[in-house]
Design an enzyme around this catalytic site. Structure first.
Site, PDB file in Angstrom:
ATOM      1  N   LYS A   1       0.838  -1.196   0.000  1.00 55.91           N
ATOM      2  CA  LYS A   1       0.000   0.000   0.000  1.00 55.91           C
ATOM      3  C   LYS A   1       0.876   1.251   0.000  1.00 55.91           C
ATOM      4  CE  LYS A   1      -3.940   1.854   2.630  1.00 55.91           C
ATOM      5  NZ  LYS A   1      -4.808   1.602   3.798  1.00 55.91           N
TER       6      LYS A   1
ATOM      7  N   SER B   1      -9.371   1.731   2.753  1.00 54.86           N
ATOM      8  CA  SER B   1      -8.474   2.537   1.956  1.00 54.86           C
ATOM      9  C   SER B   1      -7.426   1.729   1.191  1.00 54.86           C
ATOM     10  CB  SER B   1      -7.774   3.559   2.867  1.00 54.86           C
ATOM     11  OG  SER B   1      -6.996   2.918   3.864  1.00 54.86           O
TER      12      SER B   1
ATOM     13  N   SER C   1      -9.861  -1.000   6.708  1.00 54.73           N
ATOM     14  CA  SER C   1      -9.225  -0.692   5.424  1.00 54.73           C
ATOM     15  C   SER C   1      -8.479  -1.850   4.770  1.00 54.73           C
ATOM     16  CB  SER C   1      -8.277   0.501   5.580  1.00 54.73           C
ATOM     17  OG  SER C   1      -9.009   1.677   5.794  1.00 54.73           O
TER      18      SER C   1
END
Length: 554
Positions: free
Chosen positions: A129, A204, A228
Site C-alpha cells: 500500500k 483505503s 481498510s
C-alpha cells in the site's frame, strides 16, 4: 510553487513512463464490467506466466525455494499481470521494474551459489500500500503535497520483508487522507472493482484489493484503522487479516492522524489463500519486529496457538454467529453467506450459537469521535502546502456530497472530552471481554466461544460513492480484536432476490434496505468475517483455515 494540478500532471507522466512499452495492452471497452478473465486472454502473458500467477503463495514459496522457478521469472510474471491490472482498474501508484528485477536476480544468484534461501519469503513478489516507505521512492499517500518527497530509508516492515527474502515490486492506490472506505484521490484517480467496474474496490487499501483479485500480486500489504484491509478484501473476494495493535511493525510508514494513538492503524496481509496469511504473519513475527519498532508487541509466533491448542485442537469448536449489529440489517447476499458458513460448520461437526451485538452503535460512534477530534485540522495542514482541494465525496457525478462516516462531520472535541470518550471505550472493552467469557455457559465445550462469524459489511461491493457504513469492521478495531475476511460466494440475482421489508431499526436501516437491487450488485464477491480475541492472530488464521476447509467440503 507550481499549481497543484501541474504537480499531478508531472507525476502522472512519470508514472506512465515507468511502464515498459511492451507491456501496454489494448484495454477492453468500458462496457465489459467483469475483467477478471481479461489478463489471461489479452495475449501479453505466456502460458507459463499464467501458470505462475494462478499459483497460491504456499506453492510459490516451495517452487522458489527449490529453484524450480526463479524469482526473476515469478517477479516478471506478476509484474506483467500487475501492469495489465492497472490498465483495467487503475490500481498502482509506484512502478519500479528494474529495481525489483535486480533484487530478484540477486536472490536467484544467492540460491544458486549457496543452495540456501535468504529467508521464509525467498523470491516472492509482494505489493505494498502507498504508505510503506521505500528508500529513494516517493510515498504520496493520495496527497498532492507529498509529490516529490522521497524516502530516505525503508519503513521497518519493508526492511523485514526484504530480510525475509521478499521482492517489493509495486505500490498501490489509496484515497486522499486514507480515511475513506473507497479509493479515489486527486493524483491517480479512482480504483474500480475487477468483478464489476461500476462497483467500488473498497478502501483505503482498495488498490491492493483490486490488484490481488486480478492476480497481479500473490500477496499484498494493506493497513486497517476501521476496516481498510477487510473492506477491500470483502469487496474483492479475498482473505484479508486485521491483526491486533503492534503485532506487525508500523514504524517508518506514513499515515494520517499521526499522534492519535487510541484506535491505531495496523498493517495486515491480503491474499487469495489462507496460506498467504500464515506465510506473511509467521515470517514477520519470526523476524522479531519488536527489536526495530518500539511499539511492536513482543510476542513470538505460537505454532501451538495456530494449531488451536486453546480451541479444542480444532475439534468440535463453538462459533457464535452475529446476523446483524443492531444498527443495519445486511442485504440478502450477505445473509446467504452467513447461512452458507453456518451450514458448512455444522456439517463439519462444530457448534454454532447466536451472538447479539453489544453496544456496536456506541463503539462506532466513540471511534469516530476519537478520530474526528483533530482529523479536519490534520487534513487541512497536509493539503495547505499546495492548496489541493480536500475531497468530500467519492461519488462519480457532482452533486450532494456522499460523506463516508470516517470523515470529520463536526468540530473536534476538547482534550478533556476526548479523554472521556476514551475512558468510555475502555469500559465497553471490559464489558465485551466479560460477555465473551460468560459465553462458556452456552457453548457446551467447557470454554467460551472460539470465534464470532459476522458480516464484514451490510452489503457487497457498492456503486462508487455509496459505501456509507463501516461499523461491521470498525467495532473490532475499537475492541482491538483480530479479524479475517473469508470469501464465500458471489451475488446471484436469483438466489439473492430482494426480500420483503423487515421491521426497520431506524430510517438509516431503511435506506440501506432500499439501496439493494440484485442486478446492481450482480457478480460482486460475498464474504464473511471471523473475529477472535486480542493478540490471537495465530488462532484466527487457524480457524480461518478450518472454515475455508469446511466451505470447500460443501
Amino acid at each position: 510553487m507550481s499549481h497543484w494540478s501541474d504537480l499531478v500532471a508531472d507525476k502522472k507522466r512519470r508514472q506512465a513512463e515507468s511502464i515498459p512499452k511492451e507491456w501496454l495492452i489494448s484495454p477492453p471497452p468500458d462496457t465489459l464490467l467483469d475483467v477478471t478473465a481479461f489478463p489471461e486472454t489479452c495475449g501479453l502473458l505466456t502460458a507459463h506466466e499464467i501458470e505462475i500467477t494462478n499459483t497460491l503463495v504456499d506453492v510459490l514459496l516451495r517452487k522458489l525455494a527449490s529453484g524450480e522457478w526463479t524469482s526473476v521469472a515469478v517477479t516478471t510474471a506478476f509484474y506483467k499481470r500487475a501492469i495489465i491490472a492497472h490498465q483495467l482498474v487503475n490500481c498502482l501508484t509506484e512502478i519500479f521494474v528494474d529495481r525489483a528485477l535486480a533484487r530478484a536476480a540477486e536472490l536467484d544468484a544467492h540460491l544458486k551459489t549457496t543452495g540456501q534461501v535468504v529467508g521464509p519469503l525467498h523470491g516472492l513478489p509482494i505489493s505494498l500500500k502507498d504508505q510503506l516507505s521505500i528508500q529513494g521512492l516517493e510515498t504520496i499517500m493520495g496527497y498532492v503535497s507529498w509529490i516529490g518527497k522521497y524516502a530516505e530509508k525503508n519503513a521497518v516492515l519493508v526492511d523485514i520483508l526484504i530480510q525475509c527474502g521478499a521482492v517489493p515490486f509495486v505500490r498501490t492506490n489509496v484515497p486522499q487522507t486514507l480515511m475513506w472506505p473507497e479509493t479515489f484521490n486527486n493524483i491517480f484517480g479512482r480504483t474500480t472493482n475487477p468483478y464489476n467496474r461500476l462497483l467500488s474496490s473498497g478502501g483505503s487499501s482498495g488498490g491492493e484489493g483490486a490488484l490481488v483479485a486480478l492476480k497481479g500480486s500473490p500477496l499484498g500489504v494493506g493497513s486497517d484503522i476501521g476496516g481498510s484491509v477487510r473492506i477491500p478484501a470483502n469487496f474483492c473476494g479475498l482473505y484479508g487479516l486485521r491483526p491486533s495493535y503492534g503485532r506487525v511493525p508500523y514504524s517508518g510508514a506514513l499515515n494520517s492522524l499521526e499522534g492519535q494513538d487510541s484506535v491505531l492503524s495496523v498493517f495486515g496481509p491480503m491474499t487469495r489463500s489462507v496460506s498467504g496469511l500464515k506465510a506473511f504473519m509467521r515470517a514477520v513475527v519470526h523476524a522479531k519486529p519488536w527489536l526495530k519498532d518500539p511499539l511492536a508487541v513482543r510476542k513470538k509466533w505460537d505454532e501451538e496457538e495456530y494449531r488451536l491448542a486453546d480451541h479444542g485442537h480444532g475439534e468440535k469448536l463453538c462459533f457464535a454467529i452475529m446476523w446483524d449489529d443492531g444498527v443495519v440489517v445486511p442485504h440478502p447476499p450477505v445473509r446467504r453467506g452467513l447461512e452458507t458458513v453456518k451450514a458448512a460448520l455444522l456439517k463439519a461437526g462444530h457448534t454454532v450459537i447466536e451472538w447479539q451485538a453489544w453496544k456496536h452503535r456506541e463503539l462506532g460512534d466513540m471511534t469516530r469521535e476519537i478520530w474526528n477530534a483533530a482529523s479536519a485540522e490534520d487534513y487541512k495542514v497536509t493539503t495547505s502546502a499546495t492548496g489541493e482541494p480536500i475531497i468530500t465525496s467519492m461519488a462519480l457525478e457532482p452533486g450532494p456530497a456522499v460523506i463516508a462516516p470516517f470523515r470529520p462531520s463536526k468540530d473536534g472535541i476538547s482534550a478533556y472530552q476526548l479523554w472521556q470518550v476514551q475512558k468510555k471505550r475502555r469500559m465497553v472493552r471490559q464489558e465485551y471481554t466479560d460477555l465473551w467469557e460468560a459465553s462458556v455457559a452456552r457453548t457446551g465445550t467447557g470454554r467460551p466461544i472460539d470465534a464470532i462469524i459476522c458480516p464484514a459489511a451490510p452489503f457487497t461491493a457498492t456503486p462508487h460513492g455509496l459505501n456509507r457504513y463501516t461499523n461491521y469492521t470498525t467495532v473490532w478495531n475499537a475492541l482491538d480484536y483480530p479479524a479475517c475476511v473469508i470469501p464465500v460466494s458471489t451475488v446471484d440475482p436469483v438466489l439473492d432476490a430482494k426480500k420483503p421489508a423487515h421491521a426497520f431499526i431506524d430510517d438509516y436501516d431503511r435506506k440501506i434496505y432500499e439501496s439493494y437491487d440484485p442486478e446492481t450488485f450482480k457478480n460482486a464477491p460475498v464474504c464473511v468475517q471471523l473475529v477472535g480475541r486480542t493478540l490471537e492472530e495465530e488462532a484466527v488464521i487457524g480457524m480461518t483455515e478450518l472454515v475455508a476447509a469446511a466451505l470447500a467440503q460443501g
